[in-house]
Scaffold this active site. Structure first.
Site, PDB file in Angstrom:
ATOM      1  N   ARG A 200     -13.111 -25.104  14.639  1.00 48.30           N
ATOM      2  CA  ARG A 200     -13.308 -25.070  13.190  1.00 48.30           C
ATOM      3  C   ARG A 200     -14.408 -26.041  12.782  1.00 48.30           C
ATOM      4  NH1 ARG A 200      -7.313 -25.652  10.676  1.00 48.30           N
ATOM      5  NH2 ARG A 200      -8.470 -27.070   9.328  1.00 48.30           N
TER       6      ARG A 200
ATOM      7  N   LYS B  85       1.570 -29.942  11.994  1.00 46.28           N
ATOM      8  CA  LYS B  85       2.416 -29.301  10.966  1.00 46.28           C
ATOM      9  C   LYS B  85       2.430 -27.780  11.159  1.00 46.28           C
ATOM     10  CE  LYS B  85      -0.023 -30.869   7.441  1.00 46.28           C
ATOM     11  NZ  LYS B  85      -1.134 -31.558   8.127  1.00 46.28           N
TER      12      LYS B  85
ATOM     13  N   ARG C 299     -11.829 -36.157   6.576  1.00 41.71           N
ATOM     14  CA  ARG C 299     -10.481 -35.657   6.279  1.00 41.71           C
ATOM     15  C   ARG C 299      -9.448 -36.773   6.393  1.00 41.71           C
ATOM     16  NH1 ARG C 299      -9.972 -30.999  10.337  1.00 41.71           N
ATOM     17  NH2 ARG C 299      -8.106 -30.298   9.258  1.00 41.71           N
TER      18      ARG C 299
ATOM     19  N   ARG D 250      -1.195 -31.950  -1.567  1.00 39.06           N
ATOM     20  CA  ARG D 250      -2.046 -32.968  -0.943  1.00 39.06           C
ATOM     21  C   ARG D 250      -2.446 -34.036  -1.954  1.00 39.06           C
ATOM     22  NH1 ARG D 250      -4.101 -29.344   3.441  1.00 39.06           N
ATOM     23  NH2 ARG D 250      -5.367 -30.551   4.868  1.00 39.06           N
TER      24      ARG D 250
ATOM     25  N   ARG E 259      -8.954 -29.247  19.269  1.00 40.83           N
ATOM     26  CA  ARG E 259      -8.325 -28.016  18.770  1.00 40.83           C
ATOM     27  C   ARG E 259      -9.292 -26.833  18.815  1.00 40.83           C
ATOM     28  NH1 ARG E 259      -5.154 -28.043  13.166  1.00 40.83           N
ATOM     29  NH2 ARG E 259      -7.166 -28.506  12.234  1.00 40.83           N
TER      30      ARG E 259
HETATM   31  P1  AMP Z   1      -5.724 -27.517   6.651  1.00 38.85           P
HETATM   32  O1  AMP Z   1      -5.818 -26.274   7.471  1.00 38.85           O
HETATM   33  O2  AMP Z   1      -4.388 -27.708   6.013  1.00 38.85           O
HETATM   34  O3  AMP Z   1      -6.203 -28.750   7.392  1.00 38.85           O
HETATM   35  O4  AMP Z   1      -6.738 -27.315   5.408  1.00 38.85           O
HETATM   36  C1  AMP Z   1      -8.127 -27.138   5.631  1.00 38.85           C
HETATM   37  C2  AMP Z   1      -8.888 -27.494   4.380  1.00 38.85           C
HETATM   38  O5  AMP Z   1      -8.489 -26.646   3.285  1.00 38.85           O
HETATM   39  C3  AMP Z   1      -8.669 -28.909   3.850  1.00 38.85           C
HETATM   40  O6  AMP Z   1      -9.455 -29.886   4.525  1.00 38.85           O
HETATM   41  C4  AMP Z   1      -9.084 -28.750   2.391  1.00 38.85           C
HETATM   42  O7  AMP Z   1     -10.483 -28.667   2.260  1.00 38.85           O
HETATM   43  C5  AMP Z   1      -8.502 -27.373   2.061  1.00 38.85           C
HETATM   44  N1  AMP Z   1      -7.120 -27.499   1.572  1.00 38.85           N
HETATM   45  C6  AMP Z   1      -5.986 -27.049   2.188  1.00 38.85           C
HETATM   46  N2  AMP Z   1      -4.893 -27.343   1.460  1.00 38.85           N
HETATM   47  C7  AMP Z   1      -5.340 -27.983   0.354  1.00 38.85           C
HETATM   48  C8  AMP Z   1      -4.700 -28.571  -0.756  1.00 38.85           C
HETATM   49  N3  AMP Z   1      -3.358 -28.560  -0.896  1.00 38.85           N
HETATM   50  N4  AMP Z   1      -5.479 -29.144  -1.714  1.00 38.85           N
HETATM   51  C9  AMP Z   1      -6.819 -29.164  -1.604  1.00 38.85           C
HETATM   52  N5  AMP Z   1      -7.495 -28.662  -0.552  1.00 38.85           N
HETATM   53  C10 AMP Z   1      -6.770 -28.076   0.423  1.00 38.85           C
END
Ligand code: AMP
Length: 213
Positions: A155, A13, A166, A88, A122
């Site tokens: 990460r 994404k 996740r 989410r 990644r």
């Molecule tokens: P991402 O980079 O989008 O994979 O986000 C990394 C982490 O940030 C996720 O695994 C969650 O812990 C937190 N996070 C990001 N977006 C959200 C969201 N919309 N709601 C809750 N936690 C989020």
């Protein structure tokens, strides 16, 4: 155009959003990136969410919704945006519908095996945030970003245990959004298994220039 990029972690994404934001002339808003910046800067928000993010769980809805509401109120997001990683949960989607209804939701369709391959390989630049991949797109010098010279790292939440968590969280809390938006007639599916150039071509077919305004 107000767009949501919906899909499991590692579906590409963020990588596609970086390529598409110029076409749409819209900001790319990633809640994950906002949280990571807050952690790096040591702000109260960063301190609050650090352990949650490392474990692969979701930050609470109240905190996340407030953050997005504030971000979408800024001037650059008034004509459109690409939301990456938000909503989410159903509660987040309902809140968003009340303060900024979106036009279209792009659903990144990819099997778990593809997600695991992408996430475990990644590598992210600590400075500019660019996403590298240890096999598919490695930087020329090991652990050094070609774009800005920053340090390239894995990460914490791309480590195997957190990836499993996740994916579980995605299935339980985020995947129900596919039906939620499909029923509203807002969903477009995109095959997210190919490399990003090909996904970009599919995107352009589904969003020809006259539809991108
Ligand atoms: P991402 O980079 O989008 O994979 O986000 C990394 C982490 O940030 C996720 O695994 C969650 O812990 C937190 N996070 C990001 N977006 C959200 C969201 N919309 N709601 C809750 N936690 C989020």
């Amino acid at each position: 155009m107000k767009l949501i990029f919906l899909g499991p972690p590692g579906a590409g994404k963020g990588t596609l959003a970086v390529r598409v934001k110029e076409l749409l002339n819209a900001p790319h808003i990633s809640t994950g990136a906002i949280f990571r910046d807050a952690i790096a800067a040591g702000t109260p928000l960063g301190l609050k969410v650090n352990a949650i993010i490392e474990s692969g769980k979701l930050v609470d809805d109240e905190t996340t919704i407030a953050l997005v509401k504030e971000r979408l109120a800024q001037a650059d997001a008034q004509d459109g945006y690409i939301l990456d990683g938000f909503p989410r949960t159903i509660a987040q989607a309902e809140a968003l519908a009340a303060f900024s209804p979106v036009d279209t939701v792009v659903n990144f369709d990819i099997p778990d095996a593809g997600v695991i391959e992408r996430l475990s390989g990644r590598r992210v630049c600590r400075k500019c945030g660019f996403n590298w991949h240890k096999t598919f797109n490695p930087p020329k010098r090991e652990n050094i970003c070609d774009k800005c010279g920053g340090e390239v790292y894995t990460r914490e939440d791309d480590k195997p245990e957190a990836i499993a968590k996740r994916l579980e969280v995605y299935r339980e809390q985020t995947a129900p959004l596919i039906d939620f938006y499909r029923k509203k007639g807002r969903l477009i599916d995109i095959d997210a298994s190919p490399m990003v150039d090909q996904i970009l071509e599919s995107f352009k077919e589904k969003f020809p220039p006259q539809k991108r305004a």
